[in-house]
Write a protein that holds these residues in place. Structure first.
Motif, PDB file in Angstrom:
ATOM      1  N   TRP A  70      44.169  -0.787  69.982  1.00 10.87           N
ATOM      2  CA  TRP A  70      44.302  -1.258  68.553  1.00 10.87           C
ATOM      3  C   TRP A  70      45.013  -0.278  67.816  1.00 10.87           C
ATOM      4  O   TRP A  70      46.143  -0.491  67.153  1.00 10.87           O
ATOM      5  CB  TRP A  70      43.063  -1.623  67.886  1.00 10.87           C
ATOM      6  CG  TRP A  70      43.066  -2.161  66.589  1.00 10.87           C
ATOM      7  CD1 TRP A  70      43.731  -3.065  65.774  1.00 10.87           C
ATOM      8  CD2 TRP A  70      42.772  -1.116  65.386  1.00 10.87           C
ATOM      9  NE1 TRP A  70      43.600  -2.848  64.361  1.00 10.87           N
ATOM     10  CE2 TRP A  70      43.171  -1.756  64.148  1.00 10.87           C
ATOM     11  CE3 TRP A  70      42.187   0.084  65.068  1.00 10.87           C
ATOM     12  CZ2 TRP A  70      42.770  -1.272  63.164  1.00 10.87           C
ATOM     13  CZ3 TRP A  70      41.866   0.706  63.883  1.00 10.87           C
ATOM     14  CH2 TRP A  70      42.089   0.096  62.848  1.00 10.87           C
ATOM     15  N   PHE A  71      44.673   1.195  68.010  1.00 14.61           N
ATOM     16  CA  PHE A  71      45.195   2.181  67.196  1.00 14.61           C
ATOM     17  C   PHE A  71      46.681   2.339  67.521  1.00 14.61           C
ATOM     18  O   PHE A  71      47.512   2.781  66.547  1.00 14.61           O
ATOM     19  CB  PHE A  71      44.485   3.537  67.296  1.00 14.61           C
ATOM     20  CG  PHE A  71      44.920   4.694  66.569  1.00 14.61           C
ATOM     21  CD1 PHE A  71      44.432   4.737  64.985  1.00 14.61           C
ATOM     22  CD2 PHE A  71      45.734   5.642  67.168  1.00 14.61           C
ATOM     23  CE1 PHE A  71      45.161   5.611  64.430  1.00 14.61           C
ATOM     24  CE2 PHE A  71      46.110   6.645  66.255  1.00 14.61           C
ATOM     25  CZ  PHE A  71      45.893   6.524  65.221  1.00 14.61           C
ATOM     26  N   GLY A  72      47.034   2.229  68.889  1.00 19.78           N
ATOM     27  CA  GLY A  72      48.354   2.617  69.203  1.00 19.78           C
ATOM     28  C   GLY A  72      49.207   1.453  68.730  1.00 19.78           C
ATOM     29  O   GLY A  72      50.478   2.000  68.218  1.00 19.78           O
ATOM     30  N   THR A  73      48.865   0.126  68.562  1.00 27.24           N
ATOM     31  CA  THR A  73      49.435  -0.917  67.791  1.00 27.24           C
ATOM     32  C   THR A  73      49.559  -0.737  66.351  1.00 27.24           C
ATOM     33  O   THR A  73      50.825  -0.801  65.698  1.00 27.24           O
ATOM     34  CB  THR A  73      48.987  -2.161  68.084  1.00 27.24           C
ATOM     35  OG1 THR A  73      48.851  -2.314  69.522  1.00 27.24           O
ATOM     36  CG2 THR A  73      49.908  -3.417  67.536  1.00 27.24           C
ATOM     37  N   VAL A  74      48.781  -0.274  65.842  1.00 26.67           N
ATOM     38  CA  VAL A  74      48.789   0.172  64.181  1.00 26.67           C
ATOM     39  C   VAL A  74      49.925   1.294  64.069  1.00 26.67           C
ATOM     40  O   VAL A  74      50.631   0.994  63.223  1.00 26.67           O
ATOM     41  CB  VAL A  74      47.571   0.761  63.795  1.00 26.67           C
ATOM     42  CG1 VAL A  74      47.514   1.487  62.500  1.00 26.67           C
ATOM     43  CG2 VAL A  74      46.432  -0.431  63.681  1.00 26.67           C
ATOM     44  N   ALA A  75      50.037   2.283  65.052  1.00 24.72           N
ATOM     45  CA  ALA A  75      50.895   3.106  64.793  1.00 24.72           C
ATOM     46  C   ALA A  75      52.285   2.624  64.967  1.00 24.72           C
ATOM     47  O   ALA A  75      53.249   2.974  64.271  1.00 24.72           O
ATOM     48  CB  ALA A  75      50.674   4.252  65.681  1.00 24.72           C
ATOM     49  N   ALA A  76      52.422   1.835  66.107  1.00 23.49           N
ATOM     50  CA  ALA A  76      53.720   1.212  66.247  1.00 23.49           C
ATOM     51  C   ALA A  76      54.186   0.360  65.139  1.00 23.49           C
ATOM     52  O   ALA A  76      55.297   0.162  64.815  1.00 23.49           O
ATOM     53  CB  ALA A  76      53.461   0.477  67.683  1.00 23.49           C
ATOM     54  N   LEU A  77      53.254  -0.255  64.676  1.00 21.36           N
ATOM     55  CA  LEU A  77      53.707  -1.243  63.622  1.00 21.36           C
ATOM     56  C   LEU A  77      54.161  -0.713  62.365  1.00 21.36           C
ATOM     57  O   LEU A  77      55.142  -0.921  61.826  1.00 21.36           O
ATOM     58  CB  LEU A  77      52.187  -2.063  63.265  1.00 21.36           C
ATOM     59  CG  LEU A  77      52.177  -3.162  62.094  1.00 21.36           C
ATOM     60  CD1 LEU A  77      53.358  -4.319  62.564  1.00 21.36           C
ATOM     61  CD2 LEU A  77      51.109  -3.820  61.837  1.00 21.36           C
ATOM     62  N   GLY A  78      53.532   0.395  61.921  1.00 19.11           N
ATOM     63  CA  GLY A  78      53.787   1.561  60.862  1.00 19.11           C
ATOM     64  C   GLY A  78      55.257   1.875  61.193  1.00 19.11           C
ATOM     65  O   GLY A  78      56.254   1.832  60.338  1.00 19.11           O
ATOM     66  N   PHE A  79      55.678   2.548  62.314  1.00 22.92           N
ATOM     67  CA  PHE A  79      56.753   3.197  62.767  1.00 22.92           C
ATOM     68  C   PHE A  79      57.957   1.947  62.693  1.00 22.92           C
ATOM     69  O   PHE A  79      58.997   2.254  62.299  1.00 22.92           O
ATOM     70  CB  PHE A  79      56.737   3.953  64.086  1.00 22.92           C
ATOM     71  CG  PHE A  79      57.905   4.299  64.707  1.00 22.92           C
ATOM     72  CD1 PHE A  79      58.471   5.507  63.802  1.00 22.92           C
ATOM     73  CD2 PHE A  79      58.626   3.945  65.679  1.00 22.92           C
ATOM     74  CE1 PHE A  79      59.607   6.131  64.217  1.00 22.92           C
ATOM     75  CE2 PHE A  79      59.822   4.800  66.223  1.00 22.92           C
ATOM     76  CZ  PHE A  79      60.549   5.780  65.164  1.00 22.92           C
ATOM     77  N   GLY A  80      57.516   0.799  63.290  1.00 21.03           N
ATOM     78  CA  GLY A  80      58.294  -0.282  63.378  1.00 21.03           C
ATOM     79  C   GLY A  80      58.885  -0.840  62.119  1.00 21.03           C
ATOM     80  O   GLY A  80      60.071  -0.928  61.713  1.00 21.03           O
ATOM     81  N   ALA A  81      58.116  -0.886  61.106  1.00 19.53           N
ATOM     82  CA  ALA A  81      58.535  -1.440  59.770  1.00 19.53           C
ATOM     83  C   ALA A  81      59.154  -0.352  58.942  1.00 19.53           C
ATOM     84  O   ALA A  81      60.269  -0.774  58.557  1.00 19.53           O
ATOM     85  CB  ALA A  81      57.048  -1.408  58.914  1.00 19.53           C
ATOM     86  N   TYR A  82      58.955   1.067  59.355  1.00 18.57           N
ATOM     87  CA  TYR A  82      59.708   2.140  58.740  1.00 18.57           C
ATOM     88  C   TYR A  82      61.216   2.280  59.320  1.00 18.57           C
ATOM     89  O   TYR A  82      62.418   2.064  58.522  1.00 18.57           O
ATOM     90  CB  TYR A  82      59.151   3.591  59.053  1.00 18.57           C
ATOM     91  CG  TYR A  82      59.384   4.534  58.027  1.00 18.57           C
ATOM     92  CD1 TYR A  82      58.636   4.808  56.915  1.00 18.57           C
ATOM     93  CD2 TYR A  82      60.893   5.100  57.826  1.00 18.57           C
ATOM     94  CE1 TYR A  82      58.828   5.971  56.393  1.00 18.57           C
ATOM     95  CE2 TYR A  82      61.064   6.124  57.007  1.00 18.57           C
ATOM     96  CZ  TYR A  82      60.206   6.635  56.369  1.00 18.57           C
ATOM     97  OH  TYR A  82      60.419   7.455  54.948  1.00 18.57           O
TER      98      TYR A  82
END
Length: 446
Positions: free
Chosen positions: A104-116
């Motif tokens: 879950w935390f890995g996807t949270v990080a990927a989601l933030g980086f992807g949006a940026y």
């Protein structure tokens, strides 16, 4: 007692998803910017077209057999959450907790980086928006959060549409390169490129394999939704196998198309190989088409991530390994607390800055591959622990296939530490802290 049963019924995910969604979320959850950005760095590490294609083929084989293992797990234990569910069933609460939290935390990080990253591409098309990138990224996640609140049905349909457009766009790119790329003039491009220093062959292969691994992450995405499938035993094999074969075909064809257009000396210096290939065919201004396509591609991945990540903590909550509130589901079938919590955590990472998002996204790669290993090991453990568990589908080549995949995954992790020792230390530190977090969560839920 009746009231308790009513509450439990209201917190169930809805069985609304079919084969089309499974294929779409596999494509959407896997194909992002990697296939358009990584060919250049991979060429710089390998310097040989045959080696480049070999690396893509090898990881394609890994993903395909990984899908076969995941199908066995998904149809045997048809619950939302994928790796978390399988690891907990096979190895108990603690291993399940670690697998779930890191996933879950890995996807949270990927989601933030992807949006940026998506907003950086918007800024390329709209230069006056550069100073607002962070706010635009938060706004995109907020809009996605609002849209997904409407329910699973609309979210699933949107994923099918975006994945279809993404696949069509990439196949169109391949078609254009092979039809119109034969007569492009690359002499000037080669003449102006600087010869890049190439690492030693073994180091180059290790780094290239990591880059392709990163690009393939997401091949298992459909397994997060087996609890919501109308018929998991029939739908999951069809959707996951079809989805991964489409992804493999796209990746191999796009690489062949880029190698057909661009000489290796030019490709090694390309940061966005697909855009450079289109520029060679249609001129400088046409590169904006690929930039726009990158935005759509990332949006499709964000749409998949904000949909599947909450399913992990939803299932953890149902099992008493996360806050109880996270098991709530709204009338549309969306995890009513887990989904906004996922989006808000990603927004907080965006506020902390791109460097933080990027560093955590790198660490997340460790967690994702650890999740793969936990899944492959779960196939073996559940065969021994629960031999009578109904298995509508069994992975071919058992036990050799899961054992080989575990070894390959372990080699990837060793290679990742070799390449980026600091990220490996950070990931290890997170794992060390996971036990007190697990203990605290259990105490709160008692």
């Amino acid at each position: 007692m009746n009231q308790k049963n009513q509450i439990e019924d209201s917190n169930k995910l809805l069985k609304l998803l079919g084969v089309g969604f499974g294929i779409a979320v596999t494509i959407g959850g896997t194909i992002g910017t990697g296939i358009l950005r990584k060919p250049g760095p991979i060429a710089a590490n390998l310097g040989n077209p045959s080696l480049i294609m070999l690396v893509w083929v090898l990881v394609s084989i890994y993903a395909f057999f990984g899908v076969l293992c995941t199908i066995e797990l998904g149809v045997s234990v048809p619950r939302a959450g994928a790796w978390y569910v399988y690891a907990r069933r096979a190895f108990g609460d603690y291993i399940g907790f670690v697998t779930g939290v890191t996933s879950w935390f890995g996807t949270v990080a990927a989601l933030g980086f992807g949006a940026y990253t998506m907003c950086e591409y918007i800024a390329l098309l709209l230069p006056n928006t550069e100073s607002f990138i962070r706010y635009m990224a938060i706004g995109i996640l907020f809009l996605l959060m609002g849209f997904h609140w409407l329910g699973t049905k609309s979210a699933g349909k949107s994923q099918e549409i975006m994945s279809f457009l993404k696949a069509v766009g990439l196949f169109a790119f391949v078609f254009i390169c092979f039809i119109y790329g034969g007569d492009v003039k690359t002499q000037d491009l080669v003449a102006t490129t600087q010869k890049a220093a190439q690492p030693a062959l073994l180091t180059g292969i290790i780094i290239a394999l990591q880059q392709v691994f990163y690009t393939f992450d997401g091949w298992h995405t459909a397994s997060y939704f087996t609890e919501e499938s109308t018929d998991p035993a029939k739908n999951l094999p069809k959707s996951m196998i079809s989805g991964v074969l489409v992804v493999i075909a796209i990746y191999l064809l796009v690489n062949l198309a880029i190698l057909y257009i661009m000489p290796i000396d030019a490709l090694v210096n390309s940061k966005l190989a697909a855009a450079d290939a289109i520029k060679l065919i249609f001129g400088e201004k046409s590169g904006k088409i690929v930039t726009f396509f990158l935005m759509i591609s990332i949006l499709g991945m964000l749409n998949a991530q904000i949909m599947f990540a909450p399913r992990v903590i939803y299932s953890m909550s149902k099992d008493g390994l996360f806050f109880k509130a996270a098991q709530r589901v709204n009338s549309g079938g969306t995890p009513a607390v887990a989904m906004p919590l996922t989006a808000i955590c990603s927004m907080l990472l965006i506020i902390s800055g791109k460097d933080t998002c990027e560093r955590l996204s790198d660490i997340a790669t460790f967690f994702f591959v650890m999740g793969y290993m936990a899944g492959f090991a779960s196939v073996i453990m559940l065969r021994k622990k629960e031999p009578n568990l109904p298995r509508p589908y069994k992975v071919i080549g058992y036990p050799f296939v899961p054992y080989i995949l575990i070894v390959v995954s372990a080699l990837f992790l060793f290679g990742a530490v070799y390449k980026d020792f600091n990220s490996g230390i950070y990931a290890l530190g997170f794992l060390v802290l996971s036990y007190p977090l697990f203990w605290l969560t259990k105490k709160i839920n008692e």
